[in-house]
Motif scaffolding. Structure first.
Motif, PDB file in Angstrom:
ATOM      1  N   ALA A   1       0.838  -1.207   0.000  1.00 46.77           N
ATOM      2  CA  ALA A   1       0.000   0.000   0.000  1.00 46.77           C
ATOM      3  C   ALA A   1       0.872   1.256   0.000  1.00 46.77           C
ATOM      4  O   ALA A   1       0.555   2.249  -0.662  1.00 46.77           O
ATOM      5  CB  ALA A   1      -0.929   0.005   1.208  1.00 46.77           C
ATOM      6  N   PHE A   2       1.946   1.221   0.736  1.00 48.23           N
ATOM      7  CA  PHE A   2       2.948   2.269   0.666  1.00 48.23           C
ATOM      8  C   PHE A   2       4.013   1.812  -0.318  1.00 48.23           C
ATOM      9  O   PHE A   2       4.650   0.778  -0.121  1.00 48.23           O
ATOM     10  CB  PHE A   2       3.576   2.525   2.041  1.00 48.23           C
ATOM     11  N   ASP A   3       4.171   2.546  -1.389  1.00 54.38           N
ATOM     12  CA  ASP A   3       5.128   2.160  -2.425  1.00 54.38           C
ATOM     13  C   ASP A   3       6.046   3.349  -2.694  1.00 54.38           C
ATOM     14  O   ASP A   3       5.600   4.378  -3.202  1.00 54.38           O
ATOM     15  CB  ASP A   3       4.398   1.755  -3.702  1.00 54.38           C
ATOM     16  N   PRO A   4       7.318   3.214  -2.343  1.00 53.34           N
ATOM     17  CA  PRO A   4       8.228   4.350  -2.512  1.00 53.34           C
ATOM     18  C   PRO A   4       8.780   4.489  -3.921  1.00 53.34           C
ATOM     19  O   PRO A   4       9.687   5.301  -4.141  1.00 53.34           O
ATOM     20  CB  PRO A   4       9.351   4.039  -1.520  1.00 53.34           C
ATOM     21  N   THR A   5       8.295   3.684  -4.854  1.00 58.27           N
ATOM     22  CA  THR A   5       8.860   3.702  -6.206  1.00 58.27           C
ATOM     23  C   THR A   5       7.893   4.274  -7.230  1.00 58.27           C
ATOM     24  O   THR A   5       7.993   3.953  -8.419  1.00 58.27           O
ATOM     25  CB  THR A   5       9.287   2.289  -6.630  1.00 58.27           C
ATOM     26  N   LEU A   6       6.971   5.118  -6.795  1.00 59.19           N
ATOM     27  CA  LEU A   6       5.968   5.687  -7.697  1.00 59.19           C
ATOM     28  C   LEU A   6       6.337   7.090  -8.181  1.00 59.19           C
ATOM     29  O   LEU A   6       5.480   7.838  -8.643  1.00 59.19           O
ATOM     30  CB  LEU A   6       4.608   5.744  -6.993  1.00 59.19           C
ATOM     31  N   LEU A   7       7.605   7.416  -8.053  1.00 58.19           N
ATOM     32  CA  LEU A   7       8.005   8.772  -8.419  1.00 58.19           C
ATOM     33  C   LEU A   7       7.752   9.045  -9.896  1.00 58.19           C
ATOM     34  O   LEU A   7       7.360  10.154 -10.276  1.00 58.19           O
ATOM     35  CB  LEU A   7       9.475   8.989  -8.084  1.00 58.19           C
ATOM     36  N   GLY A   8       7.972   8.053 -10.729  1.00 55.71           N
ATOM     37  CA  GLY A   8       7.701   8.244 -12.143  1.00 55.71           C
ATOM     38  C   GLY A   8       6.240   8.582 -12.397  1.00 55.71           C
ATOM     39  O   GLY A   8       5.917   9.475 -13.187  1.00 55.71           O
ATOM     40  N   ALA A   9       5.354   7.892 -11.711  1.00 56.59           N
ATOM     41  CA  ALA A   9       3.926   8.180 -11.867  1.00 56.59           C
ATOM     42  C   ALA A   9       3.583   9.564 -11.317  1.00 56.59           C
ATOM     43  O   ALA A   9       2.816  10.316 -11.914  1.00 56.59           O
ATOM     44  CB  ALA A   9       3.092   7.109 -11.159  1.00 56.59           C
ATOM     45  N   LEU A  10       4.178   9.905 -10.183  1.00 57.17           N
ATOM     46  CA  LEU A  10       3.865  11.183  -9.547  1.00 57.17           C
ATOM     47  C   LEU A  10       4.311  12.353 -10.420  1.00 57.17           C
ATOM     48  O   LEU A  10       3.571  13.325 -10.616  1.00 57.17           O
ATOM     49  CB  LEU A  10       4.549  11.252  -8.179  1.00 57.17           C
ATOM     50  N   VAL A  11       5.502  12.238 -10.951  1.00 60.68           N
ATOM     51  CA  VAL A  11       5.995  13.309 -11.821  1.00 60.68           C
ATOM     52  C   VAL A  11       5.178  13.355 -13.098  1.00 60.68           C
ATOM     53  O   VAL A  11       4.853  14.424 -13.608  1.00 60.68           O
ATOM     54  CB  VAL A  11       7.494  13.105 -12.106  1.00 60.68           C
ATOM     55  N   GLY A  12       4.834  12.186 -13.601  1.00 60.15           N
ATOM     56  CA  GLY A  12       4.023  12.148 -14.812  1.00 60.15           C
ATOM     57  C   GLY A  12       2.647  12.758 -14.629  1.00 60.15           C
ATOM     58  O   GLY A  12       2.084  13.323 -15.567  1.00 60.15           O
ATOM     59  N   LEU A  13       2.130  12.692 -13.419  1.00 53.75           N
ATOM     60  CA  LEU A  13       0.815  13.276 -13.147  1.00 53.75           C
ATOM     61  C   LEU A  13       0.880  14.777 -12.937  1.00 53.75           C
ATOM     62  O   LEU A  13      -0.158  15.434 -12.883  1.00 53.75           O
ATOM     63  CB  LEU A  13       0.190  12.595 -11.925  1.00 53.75           C
ATOM     64  N   GLY A  14       2.120  15.296 -12.755  1.00 56.71           N
ATOM     65  CA  GLY A  14       2.253  16.743 -12.683  1.00 56.71           C
ATOM     66  C   GLY A  14       2.928  17.289 -11.451  1.00 56.71           C
ATOM     67  O   GLY A  14       3.036  18.504 -11.304  1.00 56.71           O
ATOM     68  N   TYR A  15       3.382  16.430 -10.544  1.00 58.21           N
ATOM     69  CA  TYR A  15       4.022  16.938  -9.333  1.00 58.21           C
ATOM     70  C   TYR A  15       5.533  16.806  -9.521  1.00 58.21           C
ATOM     71  O   TYR A  15       6.176  15.925  -8.923  1.00 58.21           O
ATOM     72  CB  TYR A  15       3.536  16.154  -8.117  1.00 58.21           C
ATOM     73  N   ALA A  16       6.089  17.727 -10.272  1.00 58.05           N
ATOM     74  CA  ALA A  16       7.512  17.675 -10.548  1.00 58.05           C
ATOM     75  C   ALA A  16       8.288  18.774  -9.828  1.00 58.05           C
ATOM     76  O   ALA A  16       9.468  18.607  -9.559  1.00 58.05           O
ATOM     77  CB  ALA A  16       7.777  17.763 -12.056  1.00 58.05           C
TER      78      ALA A  16
END
Lengths: 247, 323
Positions: free
Chosen positions: B99-114
């Motif tokens: 549920a806690f996944d520290p490897t979602l940075l690619g998704a987060l940046v892709g969604l707009g939080y860069a």
């Protein structure tokens, strides 16, 4: 016509040598290493393919597995032996042949193996020379370099010792042995992350391992309940010292 | 912005409260101890906080986290702090069953939080090979030689756990340095330990339902709150927030708007808040209860669900209304 016969002989030799190599590749793995060593001795110590034979379609070790789709399987506990290094190619050291006096080109004579292959083809050298003489073709082996590699592995220099440094072939480790890499220093007050120069001796090689799974969840310690307040005056709520408002 | 009431002074025990801004949020430090040591201890705490940000910020190209994410599978030699952070990130993934996944940075940046909220010039830069979701199970660490190695395509996002772990580390170091008690709050993640100036450490919890904050008291531990209502942005008319569902790789869209967890450490509490955003709120509360965790989940409808352990921490409403 004579030339055609000579060419045919060469072609036959080539085919035989090629078939021999193919037979080496097709033999069972248990004998492969031995045959590779023999082939290496013919090719100047170079092992053509030290890696184990893998069936076609088998992914190479070290390749990152594709990221599963959101609906795909989740592997909270699984691991994949990614980035396992392949065994480095065997290093060989051969001594170059001394220069030819007078600056001429060194002639490579076919070694005993090459001669054996010619014999295997069904016609001895003697018989070939006889045929050539009968047709008026001079034996030009001493005047021109013989391409002993036409379908035949290069003869090993008989005078030069071959020093082969090999790495034992083992199963891919589950944890690769990384080479230290540089990292920027983020805080001047502490030791900066630095690259380990190539060739640094004596330093133990770091071996990262998977992060251990925590055994249990650590729990907080609640404060003891406040003493019961008189019924006439309910206990006031304590003033908070911080607020957890989310992030 | 949150206002915190300064602690009342107990006889024989003094404390000092210091505030700053770090990790793109407000931070405060309360140190209790002898008067002569309070200011040096507080200064030490702030210095550590900023140094940890330099090491862990994904918005800084010079940080160790950025170096790890740019290494494309190569090992990186880092500090002890970063080894501890990476270890905590992966252990959080294990403990929460993903549920806690520290490897979602690619998704987060892709969604707009860069970009950083504090400085839009600070941006996360990722290699083109970074996947929307990485492989936390294949992250390797060597604590002895301080080496971290993540698989190619995986990028770590310290996110909220970085704040929580920073609070944990600083509190522990303050006590080791001589403080009799310490509280560190970073962006809503609170860690307490030692003697409180007022008997017990009391933390107000904003439940995001518009009601008065709940009050919890604890002797030691961490309090972390995650909410989908703070870090939000709009893209093409779609409202997005920073909590990413590891299964959909989009901003979470379940009925939970806020979750607070109290655990032995703030890093652990922070990781476990994510369960409430990836599962049905009632099932999430049941999962917390099975672990013995104190948790409070607020739904979009204003309903608040708490575990039995939560009630051992929460002060009753002085008005007598049930909480």
């Amino acid at each position: 016509m004579t030339i055609t016969a000579a060419t045919a002989m060469t072609t036959t030799t080539t085919t035989t040598a090629t078939m021999t190599d193919q037979l080496v590749e097709e033999r069972p793995d248990a004998e492969r290493a031995e045959r590779l060593a023999r082939l290496a001795s013919r090719r100047g110590g170079r092992v053509p393919n030290p890696a184990p034979i893998r069936p076609p379609g088998t992914p190479r070790t070290g390749e990152d597995a594709p990221v599963p789709t959101p609906e795909g399987a989740r592997e909270p506990g699984g691991r994949s032996p990614w980035a396992a290094p392949t065994a480095p190619a065997a290093r060989t050291e051969t001594r170059p042949l001394p220069p030819v006096p007078g600056g001429g080109r060194r002639r490579r004579r076919p070694g005993p193996a090459a001669a054996a292959k010619i014999v295997t083809a069904g016609l001895s050298t003697t018989a070939l020379l006889g045929m050539m003489a009968a047709f008026g073709i001079a034996d030009r082996r001493d005047a021109q370099p013989v391409d002993a590699t036409a379908g035949v592995s290069d003869p090993a220099p008989t005078a030069a010792p071959v020093n082969i440094s090999t790495v034992p072939v083992t199963s891919p480790p589950t944890s690769p042995a990384p080479t230290p890499a540089s990292a920027p220093s983020a805080a001047p007050s502490t030791a900066p992350a630095a690259a380990v120069p190539a060739g640094t001796p004596t330093a133990p090689v770091p071996v990262p391992v998977p992060v251990p799974v925590p055994a249990a969840v650590d729990l907080a310690v609640p404060a003891p309940p406040p003493p019961p307040a008189p019924q006439a005056a309910p206990a006031p709520a304590p003033a908070p010292q911080a607020e957890s408002s989310g992030s | 912005m949150t206002t915190v009431t300064p602690p009342r002074q107990s006889p024989g025990l003094t404390s000092l409260r210091t505030t700053t801004r770090a990790m793109s949020c407000a931070a405060s430090v309360v140190v209790a101890g002898s008067p002569a040591e309070l200011e040096p201890l507080a200064a030490f705490a702030l210095g550590r906080l900023h140094s940890l940000e330099q090491r862990w910020s994904r918005f800084l190209a010079s940080s160790e986290i950025s170096a790890i994410n740019a290494a494309e599978g190569r090992p990186v030699r880092v500090s002890d702090d970063t080894v501890e952070l990476v270890t905590a990130l992966v252990q959080g993934w294990h403990s929460t069953e993903g549920a806690f996944d520290p490897t979602l940075l690619g998704a987060l940046v892709g969604l707009g939080y860069a970009a950083s909220r504090d400085d839009i010039e600070r941006r996360t830069s990722l290699a083109p090979t970074v996947a929307v979701r990485g492989r936390p199970q294949d992250v390797l660490v060597d604590p002895v030689h301080r080496v971290v190695q993540v698989p190619p395509g995986t990028a770590l996002d310290p996110g909220g756990m970085g704040k929580g772990l920073a609070a944990d580390l600083i509190v522990a170091e303050l006590l080791a340095a001589g403080a009799t008690g310490a509280l560190v709050e970073i962006g809503g993640d609170v860690r307490v330990a030692g003697a409180s100036p007022v008997g017990a450490w009391t933390v107000a919890v904003d439940t995001a339902d518009g009601a008065a904050p709940a009050l919890v008291s604890l002797l030691a531990g961490g309090v972390a709150t995650s909410t989908s209502r703070l870090r939000t942005w709009d893209v093409g008319g779609e409202r997005r927030h920073h909590l990413i569902d590891p299964f959909t790789l989009r901003s979470t869209a379940n009925d939970t708007v806020s979750c607070t967890v109290i655990a032995g450490s703030t890093a652990t509490a922070e990781a476990f808040t994510k369960i409430a955003f990836t599962d049905h709120p009632e099932r999430a509360v049941a999962r917390y209860a099975r672990r013995g965790l104190a948790a409070s989940v607020t739904t979009a409808g204003g309903e608040r669900l708490v575990t039995p352990a939560w009630r051992t921490f929460e002060h009753p409403d002085p008005s007598g209304a049930p909480t």
